[in-house]
Design an enzyme around this catalytic site. Structure first.
Site, short mmCIF file in Angstrom:
data_model
loop_
_atom_site.label_atom_id
_atom_site.label_comp_id
_atom_site.label_asym_id
_atom_site.label_seq_id
_atom_site.Cartn_x
_atom_site.Cartn_y
_atom_site.Cartn_z
N GLY A 71 32.75 62.93 44.96
CA GLY A 71 31.13 62.83 45.50
C GLY A 71 30.94 61.87 46.39
N ASN A 113 30.07 63.56 49.39
CA ASN A 113 28.66 64.22 50.03
C ASN A 113 27.42 63.48 48.94
OD1 ASN A 113 29.17 65.60 51.86
ND2 ASN A 113 30.31 66.88 51.01
N LEU A 125 32.30 73.06 41.53
CA LEU A 125 33.66 74.22 41.78
C LEU A 125 33.11 75.48 40.01
CD1 LEU A 125 36.78 72.09 41.88
CD2 LEU A 125 35.24 73.21 44.33
N ASN A 130 23.80 75.00 48.59
CA ASN A 130 25.51 75.08 48.15
C ASN A 130 25.87 74.67 49.48
OD1 ASN A 130 28.17 74.33 46.78
ND2 ASN A 130 28.50 77.00 47.63
N HIS A 141 29.85 74.81 51.91
CA HIS A 141 30.99 75.57 51.81
C HIS A 141 31.36 74.92 53.59
CE1 HIS A 141 33.47 78.32 50.01
NE2 HIS A 141 34.05 78.29 51.92
N ASP A 146 29.70 82.39 46.88
CA ASP A 146 29.54 82.12 48.51
C ASP A 146 28.49 83.41 49.63
OD1 ASP A 146 30.58 79.91 48.16
OD2 ASP A 146 32.83 80.70 48.35
#
Length: 188
Positions: free
Chosen positions: A11, A13, A84, A101, A103, A144
């Site tokens: 965590g 971010n 995930l 999201n 990546h 993605d």
């Protein structure tokens, strides 16, 4: 605007986003949701008095469990920050262009099923890439595969290990991810 952050791991971010919006007049981090009870992100969120919920995969994929939670916290926007699990279609439809999201690579390279965390950085190293970076993208039904919102890159040296690559990429996340979220929200 009420934001939910979905996380599966430590965590960093998540905490960075919470701090970024702490004094923001128009944005409230209303919920941190994790599929893992042992995710350290939950500890980080509680430190800032952000409500947390643990929702295992089986419940997360049930519309009658997840959607009432989103309504309970009046969630307007969702940020995946190291989450995930694949997001179920009903949630993607409900939050079309209101769920993004991060990546840890320059998509479309090194994306898709199985490409997360160190798997990505090891693949970047194995390919001999001269740069790496991060991508912020809309969440779609393709892993993605959503439209790219922003990308930031950093040069690599041939001597960089996967750990070095991860560290360089993580610096980009910390510098840019909250600002990209704020810019996206301000344009809604």
């Amino acid at each position: 605007m009420n934001i939910a952050i979905f996380v599966s791991g430590s965590g960093t971010n998540c905490e960075n986003i919470i701090r970024h919006f702490a004094d923001h007049s128009d944005v409230n981090i209303a919920l941190v949701l994790s599929n893992r009870a042992d995710a350290y992100a939950l500890v980080r969120a509680k430190k800032y008095n952000v409500p947390t919920v643990v929702m295992p995969k089986a419940e997360f994929n049930q519309e009658d469990k997840l959607m009432p939670l989103m309504q309970q916290y009046r969630i307007d926007f969702i940020v995946l920050a190291g989450f995930l699990l694949m997001v179920p279609g009903f949630l993607i439809d409900a939050y079309d262009h209101r769920m993004l999201n991060i990546h840890p690579a320059l998509l479309p390279k090194y994306g898709g099923k199985g490409m997360y965390g160190m798997h990505v950085h090891e693949a970047v190293k194995a390919a001999g890439e001269k740069e790496t970076g991060m991508t912020v993208h809309w969440v779609s039904r393709v892993c993605d595969g959503g439209e790219i919102i922003a990308q930031f890159s950093t040069p690599l040296s041939p001597d960089d290990t996967p750990d070095d690559i991860a560290a360089k990429e993580h610096i980009l996340e910390q510098q840019h991810f909250p600002k990209v979220i704020e810019e996206v929200i301000s344009n809604l």
